[in-house]
Design a protein around this motif. Structure first.
Motif, PDB file in Angstrom:
ATOM      1  N   ALA A   1       0.845  -1.191   0.000  1.00 44.39           N
ATOM      2  CA  ALA A   1       0.000   0.000   0.000  1.00 44.39           C
ATOM      3  C   ALA A   1       0.880   1.241   0.000  1.00 44.39           C
ATOM      4  CB  ALA A   1      -0.920  -0.004   1.214  1.00 44.39           C
ATOM      5  N   SER A   2       2.010   1.153   0.675  1.00 43.72           N
ATOM      6  CA  SER A   2       3.060   2.165   0.623  1.00 43.72           C
ATOM      7  C   SER A   2       4.354   1.446   0.280  1.00 43.72           C
ATOM      8  CB  SER A   2       3.221   2.854   1.980  1.00 43.72           C
ATOM      9  OG  SER A   2       2.068   3.549   2.337  1.00 43.72           O
ATOM     10  N   ASP A   3       5.153   2.020  -0.604  1.00 41.19           N
ATOM     11  CA  ASP A   3       6.469   1.451  -0.887  1.00 41.19           C
ATOM     12  C   ASP A   3       7.425   1.920   0.190  1.00 41.19           C
ATOM     13  OD1 ASP A   3       5.307   0.415  -3.144  1.00 41.19           O
ATOM     14  OD2 ASP A   3       6.295   1.780  -4.534  1.00 41.19           O
ATOM     15  N   VAL A   4       8.297   1.020   0.651  1.00 41.64           N
ATOM     16  CA  VAL A   4       9.186   1.332   1.771  1.00 41.64           C
ATOM     17  C   VAL A   4      10.627   1.021   1.384  1.00 41.64           C
ATOM     18  CG1 VAL A   4       9.735   0.816   4.178  1.00 41.64           C
ATOM     19  CG2 VAL A   4       7.343   0.857   3.432  1.00 41.64           C
ATOM     20  N   LEU A   5      11.517   1.983   1.656  1.00 45.51           N
ATOM     21  CA  LEU A   5      12.950   1.829   1.449  1.00 45.51           C
ATOM     22  C   LEU A   5      13.596   1.635   2.815  1.00 45.51           C
ATOM     23  CD1 LEU A   5      15.126   2.023  -0.819  1.00 45.51           C
ATOM     24  CD2 LEU A   5      15.305   4.458  -0.271  1.00 45.51           C
ATOM     25  N   ARG A   6      14.402   0.567   2.958  1.00 47.67           N
ATOM     26  CA  ARG A   6      15.069   0.282   4.236  1.00 47.67           C
ATOM     27  C   ARG A   6      16.560   0.144   4.011  1.00 47.67           C
ATOM     28  NH1 ARG A   6      10.353  -2.693   4.546  1.00 47.67           N
ATOM     29  NH2 ARG A   6       9.040  -2.187   6.343  1.00 47.67           N
ATOM     30  N   LEU A   7      17.322   0.650   4.964  1.00 48.95           N
ATOM     31  CA  LEU A   7      18.770   0.531   4.945  1.00 48.95           C
ATOM     32  C   LEU A   7      19.196  -0.259   6.180  1.00 48.95           C
ATOM     33  CD1 LEU A   7      21.622   1.346   3.913  1.00 48.95           C
ATOM     34  CD2 LEU A   7      21.390   3.420   5.281  1.00 48.95           C
ATOM     35  N   TYR A   8      19.836  -1.401   5.948  1.00 49.91           N
ATOM     36  CA  TYR A   8      20.354  -2.245   7.024  1.00 49.91           C
ATOM     37  C   TYR A   8      21.869  -2.098   7.059  1.00 49.91           C
ATOM     38  CZ  TYR A   8      15.935  -4.878   6.539  1.00 49.91           C
ATOM     39  OH  TYR A   8      14.620  -5.260   6.475  1.00 49.91           O
ATOM     40  N   VAL A   9      22.438  -2.007   8.244  1.00 52.61           N
ATOM     41  CA  VAL A   9      23.889  -2.028   8.411  1.00 52.61           C
ATOM     42  C   VAL A   9      24.200  -3.064   9.477  1.00 52.61           C
ATOM     43  CG1 VAL A   9      25.952  -0.724   9.012  1.00 52.61           C
ATOM     44  CG2 VAL A   9      24.099   0.411   7.771  1.00 52.61           C
ATOM     45  N   ASP A  10      25.034  -4.011   9.111  1.00 50.54           N
ATOM     46  CA  ASP A  10      25.446  -5.084  10.017  1.00 50.54           C
ATOM     47  C   ASP A  10      24.252  -5.807  10.632  1.00 50.54           C
ATOM     48  OD1 ASP A  10      28.097  -4.500   9.448  1.00 50.54           O
ATOM     49  OD2 ASP A  10      28.249  -3.053  11.084  1.00 50.54           O
ATOM     50  N   GLY A  11      23.250  -6.092   9.820  1.00 47.81           N
ATOM     51  CA  GLY A  11      22.111  -6.899  10.233  1.00 47.81           C
ATOM     52  C   GLY A  11      20.995  -6.164  10.959  1.00 47.81           C
ATOM     53  N   THR A  12      21.118  -4.858  11.137  1.00 43.53           N
ATOM     54  CA  THR A  12      20.109  -4.087  11.858  1.00 43.53           C
ATOM     55  C   THR A  12      19.518  -3.018  10.949  1.00 43.53           C
ATOM     56  OG1 THR A  12      21.328  -4.406  13.924  1.00 43.53           O
ATOM     57  CG2 THR A  12      19.705  -2.623  13.887  1.00 43.53           C
ATOM     58  N   VAL A  13      18.190  -2.888  10.967  1.00 38.99           N
ATOM     59  CA  VAL A  13      17.545  -1.815  10.203  1.00 38.99           C
ATOM     60  C   VAL A  13      17.953  -0.495  10.849  1.00 38.99           C
ATOM     61  CG1 VAL A  13      15.374  -0.760   9.496  1.00 38.99           C
ATOM     62  CG2 VAL A  13      15.562  -3.238   9.590  1.00 38.99           C
ATOM     63  N   ARG A  14      18.583   0.366  10.070  1.00 40.24           N
ATOM     64  CA  ARG A  14      19.047   1.659  10.587  1.00 40.24           C
ATOM     65  C   ARG A  14      18.137   2.803  10.167  1.00 40.24           C
ATOM     66  NH1 ARG A  14      22.805   0.337  14.450  1.00 40.24           N
ATOM     67  NH2 ARG A  14      24.098  -1.328  13.628  1.00 40.24           N
ATOM     68  N   VAL A  15      17.551   2.708   8.974  1.00 37.80           N
ATOM     69  CA  VAL A  15      16.667   3.762   8.474  1.00 37.80           C
ATOM     70  C   VAL A  15      15.540   3.118   7.680  1.00 37.80           C
ATOM     71  CG1 VAL A  15      16.496   5.872   7.098  1.00 37.80           C
ATOM     72  CG2 VAL A  15      18.657   5.309   8.210  1.00 37.80           C
ATOM     73  N   THR A  16      14.321   3.584   7.911  1.00 38.42           N
ATOM     74  CA  THR A  16      13.154   3.161   7.136  1.00 38.42           C
ATOM     75  C   THR A  16      12.476   4.414   6.609  1.00 38.42           C
ATOM     76  OG1 THR A  16      12.825   1.197   8.501  1.00 38.42           O
ATOM     77  CG2 THR A  16      10.940   1.949   7.218  1.00 38.42           C
ATOM     78  N   ARG A  17      12.148   4.408   5.333  1.00 40.53           N
ATOM     79  CA  ARG A  17      11.483   5.570   4.737  1.00 40.53           C
ATOM     80  C   ARG A  17      10.343   5.110   3.852  1.00 40.53           C
ATOM     81  NH1 ARG A  17      14.079  10.666   1.514  1.00 40.53           N
ATOM     82  NH2 ARG A  17      12.103  11.520   0.808  1.00 40.53           N
ATOM     83  N   THR A  18       9.144   5.639   4.117  1.00 43.62           N
ATOM     84  CA  THR A  18       8.010   5.406   3.235  1.00 43.62           C
ATOM     85  C   THR A  18       8.185   6.331   2.042  1.00 43.62           C
ATOM     86  OG1 THR A  18       6.607   4.813   5.086  1.00 43.62           O
ATOM     87  CG2 THR A  18       5.497   5.454   3.046  1.00 43.62           C
ATOM     88  N   LEU A  19       8.150   5.767   0.854  1.00 39.47           N
ATOM     89  CA  LEU A  19       8.403   6.547  -0.351  1.00 39.47           C
ATOM     90  C   LEU A  19       7.199   7.411  -0.718  1.00 39.47           C
ATOM     91  CD1 LEU A  19      10.217   3.823  -2.472  1.00 39.47           C
ATOM     92  CD2 LEU A  19      11.224   5.575  -1.004  1.00 39.47           C
ATOM     93  N   ALA A  20       7.476   8.572  -1.267  1.00 43.30           N
ATOM     94  CA  ALA A  20       6.421   9.519  -1.640  1.00 43.30           C
ATOM     95  C   ALA A  20       5.577   8.993  -2.789  1.00 43.30           C
ATOM     96  CB  ALA A  20       7.041  10.869  -2.006  1.00 43.30           C
ATOM     97  N   THR A  21       6.185   8.223  -3.680  1.00 46.12           N
ATOM     98  CA  THR A  21       5.476   7.705  -4.852  1.00 46.12           C
ATOM     99  C   THR A  21       5.301   6.204  -4.721  1.00 46.12           C
ATOM    100  OG1 THR A  21       6.502   9.415  -6.206  1.00 46.12           O
ATOM    101  CG2 THR A  21       5.505   7.554  -7.365  1.00 46.12           C
ATOM    102  N   VAL A  22       4.071   5.734  -4.736  1.00 50.47           N
ATOM    103  CA  VAL A  22       3.789   4.297  -4.681  1.00 50.47           C
ATOM    104  C   VAL A  22       3.905   3.743  -6.103  1.00 50.47           C
ATOM    105  CG1 VAL A  22       2.060   2.547  -4.167  1.00 50.47           C
ATOM    106  CG2 VAL A  22       2.288   4.557  -2.695  1.00 50.47           C
TER     107      VAL A  22
END
Length: 176
Positions: free
Chosen positions: A130-151
């Motif tokens: 329903a929302s596209d999500v960008l996630r950045l993991y570093v060393d196995g841990t989610v560090r940043v999650t961002r819901t994208l403006a454009t689905v």
């Protein structure tokens, strides 16, 4: 099969160890659309076909350095309409960007001290829903999650990807 040519013009080859897997199907979270595995890589190596980002995306890199730098670990961002994706080291840390039609770029940033010469595992995912999500993991841990403006944005680039430098050959990575 065989070696990958060095698109930077430095005359280096990426020589796969064992039997690499080449796959062209669409990416899924936890999967690869164009997996090219080898025991090591050389900065500035062109990687051939790009990942299809229309249905999701997973990018994964390992790096180790003692040098603060402005360099690209992975770049597949087109210069014209900015469709594509990249993973970029800056003096302040790590950035992952996702481009789309019309030049709209979504970026996640994580402040990271990476000059400690320790291996770092970086994974970037884009999941669809329903929302596209960008996630950045570093060393196995989610560090940043961002819901994208454009689905439903299609970030699929039509250009070759490059590991260890910007597609133009600039901003080469210095480290392991």
């Amino acid at each position: 099969s065989g070696s990958f040519a060095d698109a930077s013009g430095n005359g280096r080859l990426l020589v796969p160890a064992g039997t690499p897997t080449y796959q062209v199907a669409g990416a899924t979270i936890g999967g690869f659309a164009a997996a090219k595995t080898a025991s090591a890589w050389t900065p500035g190596v062109g990687m051939g076909p790009t990942l299809t980002a229309a249905i999701g995306l997973t990018l994964e890199v390992w790096f180790k350095t003692s040098v603060s730098q402005d360099s690209y670990l992975y770049d597949c961002m087109e210069s014209g309409d900015l469709k594509g994706y990249n993973i970029h080291l800056t003096a302040a840390g790590l950035e992952a960007s996702l481009g789309g039609p019309g030049g709209a770029i979504e970026t996640v940033v994580f402040a990271l001290t990476y000059t400690d010469n320790v291996w770092r595992h970086v994974v970037v995912t884009m999941s669809r829903g329903a929302s596209d999500v960008l996630r950045l993991y570093v060393d196995g841990t989610v560090r940043v999650t961002r819901t994208l403006a454009t689905v439903g944005r299609d970030a699929t680039a039509t250009t070759d990807a490059k590991v260890g430098a910007k597609r133009s050959g600039f901003n080469p990575y210095s480290g392991s």
